[in-house]
Write an enzyme that holds these catalytic residues in place. Structure first.
Site, PDB file in Angstrom:
ATOM      1  N   GLU A   7      37.024  34.907  41.279  1.00 47.93           N
ATOM      2  CA  GLU A   7      37.317  36.547  41.430  1.00 47.93           C
ATOM      3  C   GLU A   7      35.983  37.181  42.360  1.00 47.93           C
ATOM      4  OE1 GLU A   7      39.486  37.908  39.564  1.00 47.93           O
ATOM      5  OE2 GLU A   7      40.092  35.802  38.809  1.00 47.93           O
ATOM      6  N   LYS A  39      48.290  27.897  50.567  1.00 46.67           N
ATOM      7  CA  LYS A  39      47.513  27.928  49.353  1.00 46.67           C
ATOM      8  C   LYS A  39      47.574  26.363  49.082  1.00 46.67           C
ATOM      9  CE  LYS A  39      45.459  29.358  45.677  1.00 46.67           C
ATOM     10  NZ  LYS A  39      43.980  30.387  45.919  1.00 46.67           N
ATOM     11  N   ALA A  93      40.983  27.187  45.724  1.00 46.84           N
ATOM     12  CA  ALA A  93      41.153  27.448  44.621  1.00 46.84           C
ATOM     13  C   ALA A  93      39.565  27.444  44.021  1.00 46.84           C
ATOM     14  CB  ALA A  93      42.154  26.364  43.739  1.00 46.84           C
ATOM     15  N   GLY A  94      39.321  28.828  43.826  1.00 51.57           N
ATOM     16  CA  GLY A  94      37.806  28.799  43.163  1.00 51.57           C
ATOM     17  C   GLY A  94      36.716  28.508  44.452  1.00 51.57           C
ATOM     18  N   GLY A  97      33.748  40.201  49.709  1.00 47.86           N
ATOM     19  CA  GLY A  97      35.035  40.443  49.218  1.00 47.86           C
ATOM     20  C   GLY A  97      35.228  41.554  48.465  1.00 47.86           C
ATOM     21  N   SER A  98      34.158  42.313  48.177  1.00 48.37           N
ATOM     22  CA  SER A  98      34.588  43.486  47.392  1.00 48.37           C
ATOM     23  C   SER A  98      33.290  44.443  47.367  1.00 48.37           C
ATOM     24  CB  SER A  98      35.111  43.229  45.936  1.00 48.37           C
ATOM     25  OG  SER A  98      35.171  44.657  45.174  1.00 48.37           O
ATOM     26  N   PRO A 141      36.395  46.953  51.179  1.00 51.23           N
ATOM     27  CA  PRO A 141      35.976  48.104  50.059  1.00 51.23           C
ATOM     28  C   PRO A 141      36.496  47.700  48.631  1.00 51.23           C
ATOM     29  CG  PRO A 141      37.906  48.872  51.249  1.00 51.23           C
ATOM     30  CD  PRO A 141      37.153  47.437  52.196  1.00 51.23           C
ATOM     31  N   ASP A 142      35.926  47.892  47.662  1.00 56.12           N
ATOM     32  CA  ASP A 142      36.410  47.649  46.401  1.00 56.12           C
ATOM     33  C   ASP A 142      37.636  48.170  46.128  1.00 56.12           C
ATOM     34  OD1 ASP A 142      36.480  46.923  43.478  1.00 56.12           O
ATOM     35  OD2 ASP A 142      35.497  48.798  42.854  1.00 56.12           O
ATOM     36  N   GLY A 143      38.780  47.396  45.431  1.00 53.35           N
ATOM     37  CA  GLY A 143      40.117  47.961  45.332  1.00 53.35           C
ATOM     38  C   GLY A 143      40.907  47.896  46.449  1.00 53.35           C
TER      39      GLY A 143
END
Length: 242
Positions: free
Chosen positions: A12, A37, A111-112, A170-171, A200-202
């Site tokens: 996340e 992936k 992944a993670g 990342g955000s 940017p966030d979002g």
């Protein structure tokens, strides 16, 4: 740089959205892009995974998965619980090399974090990067705690003599707190590698057309963008305490 491995400092942190931004900026620069992936967890057979989300945001990229498991767990655990074969680093490296023969850029998303286990033998995304001799881009969070996880990831990469291309936040929040603003200067120091962007966030909630238009503005020239770390850092740095 035909293959770029993208990892996060944890879950996340914006890894998939960052992968999409890197893909979108490369497409805008006229490069053909594939997104691989390594191990998709937490989705069913017919559900959209991270690679599909990258394609939705970025546009005309080739997508592929090496393995998919239904439970949102580390790949090795998810494979064991599902009674499915675990993904091996050699499989991921081979799939990436095949895609690299037909594309200008292949983005391999983990992944993670870097050392999340793919199989019971302890194979990880770091092993994939070693086999490919590919640089690694680290996606980090902006706030408190990110310096520790970023430095640990960077130290592991250095211990394996892997090339840490840089760090992307990342955000980035609309109203960053003191820790976020100080971390802008501290992240490249603890990583020993440049800051190469801040999303940017979002950003992942933007309409695809807006996302594609914005992506080059969030990433440094090394990632086919126009974002400038020095200017961004100067804007964010708080005044020192008297």
């Amino acid at each position: 740089m035909p293959v770029l491995v993208i990892t996060g400092t944890g879950t996340e942190v914006g890894k998939t959205v960052t992968t999409a931004a890197v893909a979108a900026a490369a497409l805008a620069a006229g490069r053909s892009v594939a997104v691989l992936k390594a191990a998709q967890t937490g989705v069913g057979p017919e559900e959209r995974g991270d690679a599909a989300e990258v394609a939705r945001l970025a546009g005309a990229v080739t997508t592929a998965e090496v393995a998919r498991y239904p439970e949102p767990l580390a790949p090795a655990t998810a494979a064991r619980r599902a009674g499915l074969p675990a993904v091996r680093p050699q499989q991921v490296a081979r799939a990436a090399a095949e895609l690299a023969a037909e594309h200008d850029l292949v983005l391999v998303e983990g992944a993670g974090g870097l050392l999340v286990r793919f199989d019971e033998a302890g194979g990880t995304l770091a092993d994939v990067a070693q086999q490919l001799r590919a640089p690694v881009l680290v996606v980090a969070s902006a706030g408190l705690g990110t310096l520790n996880t970023t430095e640990l990831t960077a130290r592991e990469l250095r211990s394996r003599e892997l090339d840490l291309l840089g760090v992307v936040i990342g955000s980035w929040p609309a109203e960053p707190d003191l820790a976020c603003r100080c971390n802008v200067a501290d992240l490249p120091q603890v990583a020993g590698a440049p800051l190469l962007g801040a999303l940017p966030d979002g950003a992942g909630s933007l309409p695809p057309a807006s996302f594609r238009a914005g992506a080059p503005q969030w990433l440094a020239p090394r990632l086919n963008g126009t974002w400038e770390a020095e200017a961004f850092t100067a804007r964010q740095m708080p005044e020192p305490v008297a």
